[in-house]
Motif scaffolding. Structure first.
Motif, PDB file in Angstrom:
ATOM      1  N   LYS A 229       0.874  -1.167   0.000  1.00  0.00           N
ATOM      2  CA  LYS A 229       0.000   0.000   0.000  1.00  0.00           C
ATOM      3  C   LYS A 229       0.909   1.213   0.000  1.00  0.00           C
ATOM      4  O   LYS A 229       1.662   1.429   0.949  1.00  0.00           O
ATOM      5  CB  LYS A 229      -0.891  -0.029   1.238  1.00  0.00           C
ATOM      6  CG  LYS A 229      -1.994   0.982   1.159  1.00  0.00           C
ATOM      7  CD  LYS A 229      -3.248   0.526   1.895  1.00  0.00           C
ATOM      8  CE  LYS A 229      -4.297   1.639   1.945  1.00  0.00           C
ATOM      9  NZ  LYS A 229      -4.583   2.246   0.646  1.00  0.00           N
ATOM     10  N   PHE A 230       0.887   1.948  -1.063  1.00  0.00           N
ATOM     11  CA  PHE A 230       1.764   3.116  -1.144  1.00  0.00           C
ATOM     12  C   PHE A 230       1.059   4.332  -0.551  1.00  0.00           C
ATOM     13  O   PHE A 230      -0.165   4.389  -0.479  1.00  0.00           O
ATOM     14  CB  PHE A 230       2.178   3.346  -2.603  1.00  0.00           C
ATOM     15  CG  PHE A 230       2.943   2.186  -3.185  1.00  0.00           C
ATOM     16  CD1 PHE A 230       4.212   1.865  -2.709  1.00  0.00           C
ATOM     17  CD2 PHE A 230       2.388   1.374  -4.168  1.00  0.00           C
ATOM     18  CE1 PHE A 230       4.916   0.775  -3.218  1.00  0.00           C
ATOM     19  CE2 PHE A 230       3.083   0.290  -4.686  1.00  0.00           C
ATOM     20  CZ  PHE A 230       4.356  -0.013  -4.207  1.00  0.00           C
ATOM     21  N   SER A 305      10.171  11.782   1.141  1.00  0.00           N
ATOM     22  CA  SER A 305       9.193  11.192   0.248  1.00  0.00           C
ATOM     23  C   SER A 305       9.704   9.820  -0.121  1.00  0.00           C
ATOM     24  O   SER A 305      10.912   9.616  -0.240  1.00  0.00           O
ATOM     25  CB  SER A 305       9.082  12.072  -0.989  1.00  0.00           C
ATOM     26  OG  SER A 305       7.907  11.779  -1.666  1.00  0.00           O
ATOM     27  N   ARG A 306       8.754   8.865  -0.286  1.00  0.00           N
ATOM     28  CA  ARG A 306       9.156   7.484  -0.544  1.00  0.00           C
ATOM     29  C   ARG A 306       8.742   7.039  -1.931  1.00  0.00           C
ATOM     30  O   ARG A 306       8.000   7.725  -2.624  1.00  0.00           O
ATOM     31  CB  ARG A 306       8.508   6.572   0.501  1.00  0.00           C
ATOM     32  CG  ARG A 306       9.156   6.711   1.833  1.00  0.00           C
ATOM     33  CD  ARG A 306       8.358   6.060   2.935  1.00  0.00           C
ATOM     34  NE  ARG A 306       8.974   6.413   4.204  1.00  0.00           N
ATOM     35  CZ  ARG A 306      10.017   5.780   4.724  1.00  0.00           C
ATOM     36  NH1 ARG A 306      10.530   4.741   4.114  1.00  0.00           N
ATOM     37  NH2 ARG A 306      10.543   6.183   5.863  1.00  0.00           N
ATOM     38  N   HIS A 325       5.340   9.354  -7.431  1.00  0.00           N
ATOM     39  CA  HIS A 325       6.733   9.744  -7.201  1.00  0.00           C
ATOM     40  C   HIS A 325       7.593   8.491  -7.130  1.00  0.00           C
ATOM     41  O   HIS A 325       7.523   7.736  -6.162  1.00  0.00           O
ATOM     42  CB  HIS A 325       6.798  10.523  -5.880  1.00  0.00           C
ATOM     43  CG  HIS A 325       8.181  10.952  -5.534  1.00  0.00           C
ATOM     44  ND1 HIS A 325       8.931  10.334  -4.569  1.00  0.00           N
ATOM     45  CD2 HIS A 325       8.945  11.936  -6.046  1.00  0.00           C
ATOM     46  CE1 HIS A 325      10.110  10.939  -4.491  1.00  0.00           C
ATOM     47  NE2 HIS A 325      10.142  11.908  -5.381  1.00  0.00           N
ATOM     48  N   LEU A 326       8.409   8.260  -8.165  1.00  0.00           N
ATOM     49  CA  LEU A 326       9.098   6.968  -8.267  1.00  0.00           C
ATOM     50  C   LEU A 326      10.526   7.012  -7.724  1.00  0.00           C
ATOM     51  O   LEU A 326      11.483   6.616  -8.402  1.00  0.00           O
ATOM     52  CB  LEU A 326       9.076   6.503  -9.726  1.00  0.00           C
ATOM     53  CG  LEU A 326       7.665   6.227 -10.242  1.00  0.00           C
ATOM     54  CD1 LEU A 326       7.688   5.868 -11.718  1.00  0.00           C
ATOM     55  CD2 LEU A 326       6.993   5.123  -9.437  1.00  0.00           C
ATOM     56  N   GLY A 327      10.667   7.509  -6.505  1.00  0.00           N
ATOM     57  CA  GLY A 327      12.010   7.517  -5.916  1.00  0.00           C
ATOM     58  C   GLY A 327      11.943   7.946  -4.470  1.00  0.00           C
ATOM     59  O   GLY A 327      10.858   8.047  -3.889  1.00  0.00           O
ATOM     60  N   PHE A 328      13.100   8.148  -3.885  1.00  0.00           N
ATOM     61  CA  PHE A 328      13.188   8.646  -2.510  1.00  0.00           C
ATOM     62  C   PHE A 328      13.699  10.076  -2.546  1.00  0.00           C
ATOM     63  O   PHE A 328      14.648  10.363  -3.270  1.00  0.00           O
ATOM     64  CB  PHE A 328      14.166   7.782  -1.698  1.00  0.00           C
ATOM     65  CG  PHE A 328      13.523   6.554  -1.141  1.00  0.00           C
ATOM     66  CD1 PHE A 328      13.149   6.495   0.193  1.00  0.00           C
ATOM     67  CD2 PHE A 328      13.268   5.465  -1.954  1.00  0.00           C
ATOM     68  CE1 PHE A 328      12.537   5.368   0.707  1.00  0.00           C
ATOM     69  CE2 PHE A 328      12.662   4.331  -1.445  1.00  0.00           C
ATOM     70  CZ  PHE A 328      12.289   4.285  -0.115  1.00  0.00           C
ATOM     71  N   ASP A 329      13.071  10.936  -1.741  1.00  0.00           N
ATOM     72  CA  ASP A 329      13.601  12.283  -1.564  1.00  0.00           C
ATOM     73  C   ASP A 329      14.338  12.309  -0.244  1.00  0.00           C
ATOM     74  O   ASP A 329      13.748  12.068   0.819  1.00  0.00           O
ATOM     75  CB  ASP A 329      12.465  13.311  -1.560  1.00  0.00           C
ATOM     76  CG  ASP A 329      11.907  13.517  -2.954  1.00  0.00           C
ATOM     77  OD1 ASP A 329      12.531  13.036  -3.919  1.00  0.00           O
ATOM     78  OD2 ASP A 329      10.848  14.156  -3.078  1.00  0.00           O
ATOM     79  N   LEU A 405      18.081  15.312  -2.437  1.00  0.00           N
ATOM     80  CA  LEU A 405      18.477  14.348  -3.456  1.00  0.00           C
ATOM     81  C   LEU A 405      17.268  13.494  -3.804  1.00  0.00           C
ATOM     82  O   LEU A 405      16.616  12.949  -2.911  1.00  0.00           O
ATOM     83  CB  LEU A 405      19.598  13.434  -2.924  1.00  0.00           C
ATOM     84  CG  LEU A 405      19.935  12.225  -3.814  1.00  0.00           C
ATOM     85  CD1 LEU A 405      20.619  12.659  -5.099  1.00  0.00           C
ATOM     86  CD2 LEU A 405      20.809  11.221  -3.062  1.00  0.00           C
ATOM     87  N   HIS A 406      16.959  13.389  -5.093  1.00  0.00           N
ATOM     88  CA  HIS A 406      15.957  12.413  -5.531  1.00  0.00           C
ATOM     89  C   HIS A 406      16.739  11.187  -5.982  1.00  0.00           C
ATOM     90  O   HIS A 406      17.541  11.257  -6.904  1.00  0.00           O
ATOM     91  CB  HIS A 406      15.112  12.978  -6.678  1.00  0.00           C
ATOM     92  CG  HIS A 406      14.167  11.972  -7.262  1.00  0.00           C
ATOM     93  ND1 HIS A 406      12.844  11.897  -6.889  1.00  0.00           N
ATOM     94  CD2 HIS A 406      14.358  10.990  -8.182  1.00  0.00           C
ATOM     95  CE1 HIS A 406      12.259  10.903  -7.566  1.00  0.00           C
ATOM     96  NE2 HIS A 406      13.166  10.338  -8.349  1.00  0.00           N
ATOM     97  N   PHE A 407      16.516  10.060  -5.278  1.00  0.00           N
ATOM     98  CA  PHE A 407      17.265   8.844  -5.571  1.00  0.00           C
ATOM     99  C   PHE A 407      16.327   7.735  -6.018  1.00  0.00           C
ATOM    100  O   PHE A 407      15.258   7.541  -5.434  1.00  0.00           O
ATOM    101  CB  PHE A 407      18.034   8.377  -4.326  1.00  0.00           C
ATOM    102  CG  PHE A 407      18.819   7.120  -4.557  1.00  0.00           C
ATOM    103  CD1 PHE A 407      20.057   7.161  -5.186  1.00  0.00           C
ATOM    104  CD2 PHE A 407      18.319   5.885  -4.164  1.00  0.00           C
ATOM    105  CE1 PHE A 407      20.776   5.992  -5.427  1.00  0.00           C
ATOM    106  CE2 PHE A 407      19.037   4.709  -4.399  1.00  0.00           C
ATOM    107  CZ  PHE A 407      20.269   4.771  -5.034  1.00  0.00           C
ATOM    108  N   SER A 408      16.742   7.013  -7.039  1.00  0.00           N
ATOM    109  CA  SER A 408      15.919   5.906  -7.518  1.00  0.00           C
ATOM    110  C   SER A 408      16.809   4.814  -8.099  1.00  0.00           C
ATOM    111  O   SER A 408      17.944   5.068  -8.485  1.00  0.00           O
ATOM    112  CB  SER A 408      14.952   6.426  -8.583  1.00  0.00           C
ATOM    113  OG  SER A 408      14.072   5.397  -8.983  1.00  0.00           O
ATOM    114  N   MET A 409      16.290   3.586  -8.119  1.00  0.00           N
ATOM    115  CA  MET A 409      16.981   2.483  -8.783  1.00  0.00           C
ATOM    116  C   MET A 409      16.121   2.043  -9.968  1.00  0.00           C
ATOM    117  O   MET A 409      14.887   2.120  -9.917  1.00  0.00           O
ATOM    118  CB  MET A 409      17.156   1.294  -7.841  1.00  0.00           C
ATOM    119  CG  MET A 409      17.998   1.550  -6.608  1.00  0.00           C
ATOM    120  SD  MET A 409      19.783   1.611  -6.899  1.00  0.00           S
ATOM    121  CE  MET A 409      20.118  -0.054  -7.489  1.00  0.00           C
TER     122      MET A 409
END
Ligand SMILES: [Zn+2]
Length: 476
Positions: A229-230, A305-306, A325-329, A405-409
């Protein structure tokens, strides 16, 4: 003598009048689908013939061992005088293979096309294409492991394709993930694949192998999806510096409308284009593991943000947009150093629309990490980087309400939840143990001692500090 001159004129006329028809005769240009390399039991062959005079006849045959098997022949009424001048190209699709030509066997063959121009000279053009005849269908079997998959997460499967196959991988619904030879295990292949955050948990997953003659083999394997559940959030645009953001991304006001309209346009159209660019970077991947151990989060940062947060944007109380939002802030102090999450090669280090100044590092076999909104680059495209090497400084370029930083894999172009890759246990259990190899096997450049002694990064959920209340103002 009186009659000789008119006689000569008459003879000349006889030659000259049909001459244009005779001498302008054109050979047919023949194209056999250049992507066709293999024919199987029943393979469509696309052929294109171009001749302004048209074709009087076309024959297509398949030749093998000096024998010729007809695929088709097409005939048109012959024209000698009133020849066509602008006949459209002729597109033909014929079937070649074991079914229409039972004597065909595995091995080399040639598709031969002959076309006769429909004019006085009736010139014959010929074109042939070498193909392989492959008749055994591909087969495939997957490992017997139990695959527990988080929605939005990553998984790895090992499989063995056999028979005649040229492409194999994993299908998750409509998405396809490539495969690579499993190091140290001849004949076995592996795929890293994503179960995208937006897929229904019932979406079918299978390994597949195909050959260009159209044969497909598929096999299921044990999977269990854990639905997630996002989070949802509402961002009133009044709390963001909308004007600053849109003017920074679109300084020449090429996007029409009010600042809010421009914001919504950038948030939709530009986001889609940027994500397409990101997905295509998967093609710039090394066919080896460049990384070792788990991936580093930016430690001591605040998670604002997740992954897969659903964001509703409002303006004057009305919903104007919704995006995932497809990453971590991750935020620290302004212009904090940004470490590379793992070893790899920089495949992007420039502006990328909503992501602002953006770096993408390739870690091999389709696995990549992304760093957005930077204020400064410390690496350039093509650079090899080491885990924890500082590659840039945080900032608020692109669609960012504040310094973070917006980080994503990404796995084969699909954005996935980085939490798994930050977790050393997950990386060991789900990836490395299935490689049945130590890290020194999969990455000759990696020092095994380092991996053994490495202090595992705490799981991301613990490492970065709890989200601050003001987080909402910084999102992007
Ligand atoms: Zn972000």
């Amino acid at each position: 003598m009186k009659f000789i001159l008119p006689l000569l004129v008459g003879i000349l006329l006889l030659i000259a009048v049909p001459a244009p028809f005779f001498f302008t005769s054109t050979n047919t240009a023949i194209t056999v689908d250049p992507s066709l390399k293999v024919i199987g039991n029943m393979t469509p062959v696309h052929i294109r013939l171009e001749n302004p005079h048209g074709e009087r006849s076309v024959t297509v045959t398949v030749e093998q061992d000096g024998k010729s098997y007809p695929a088709t022949s097409v005939n048109a009424p012959a024209k000698y005088i009133r020849v066509e001048k602008n006949a459209p190209p002729l597109e033909l699709t014929v079937n070649a293979g074991k079914q229409p030509m039972p004597a065909l066997h595995e091995g080399k063959a040639r598709i031969v096309v002959r076309a006769v121009s429909n004019d006085m000279r009736a010139m014959t053009a010929m074109k042939s294409a070498e193909v392989d005849v492959l008749l055994a269908p591909p087969r495939i079997s997957a490992d017997g492991a139990q695959h527990y998959i988080n929605q939005g997460g990553t998984e790895m499967v090992v499989f063995t394709p056999s028979g005649s196959w040229t492409e194999a991988g994993v299908k998750v619904g409509d998405q396809t993930f490539r495969s690579y030879p499993l190091p140290g295990h001849p004949g076995q292949y592996f795929s890293l694949f994503a179960f995208s955050w937006n897929l229904n948990p019932d979406t079918p997953i299978s390994v597949y192998a195909t050959n260009p003659s159209g044969a497909v083999a598929k096999a299921g394997f044990f999977t269990k999806i854990f639905p997630k559940k996002f989070r949802t959030s509402t961002i009133p645009l009044e709390t963001m510096h909308v004007e600053r953001i849109v003017d920074q991304i679109d300084p020449q006001h090429k996007i029409p409308g009010s600042d809010v309209e421009r914001f919504v346009y950038i948030n939709n159209v530009m986001r889609q284009a940027n994500n397409k660019t990101l997905a295509e970077l998967r093609l710039q991947t090394e066919q080896k593991f460049l990384w070792t151990g788990s991936f580093l989060p930016m430690v001591d940062s605040t998670v604002e943000s997740r992954f897969a947060d659903d964001r509703t944007y409002t303006w004057q109380g009305r919903k104007v947009d919704e995006q995932t939002h497809l990453g971590f802030d991750l935020a620290k102090v302004m212009h904090s150093p940004v470490p590379a999450a793992n070893d790899g090669r920089v495949v992007w280090a420039e502006d990328l629309g909503i992501y602002g100044n953006c770096i993408v590092i390739d870690h091999g076999f389709g696995l990549q990490s992304l760093y957005g909104h930077l204020s400064q680059f410390l690496v350039k495209k093509g650079d090899m980087v080491k885990k924890a090497q500082i590659i840039g400084m945080t900032g608020s370029t692109g669609m960012a309400g504040g310094d973070h930083l917006h980080f994503s894999m990404l796995v084969d172009g699909v954005q996935v939840n980085a939490v798994e890759w930050w977790d050393p246990h997950w990386v060991k259990d789900r990836i490395l143990s299935r490689m049945d190899a130590t890290l020194s096997d999969v990455n000759p450049d990696a020092a095994p001692a380092k991996t053994a002694k490495e202090k595992p990064a705490a799981p991301a959920a613990k490492a970065p500090r709890k989200a601050a209340k003001k987080a909402r103002k910084r999102k992007a």
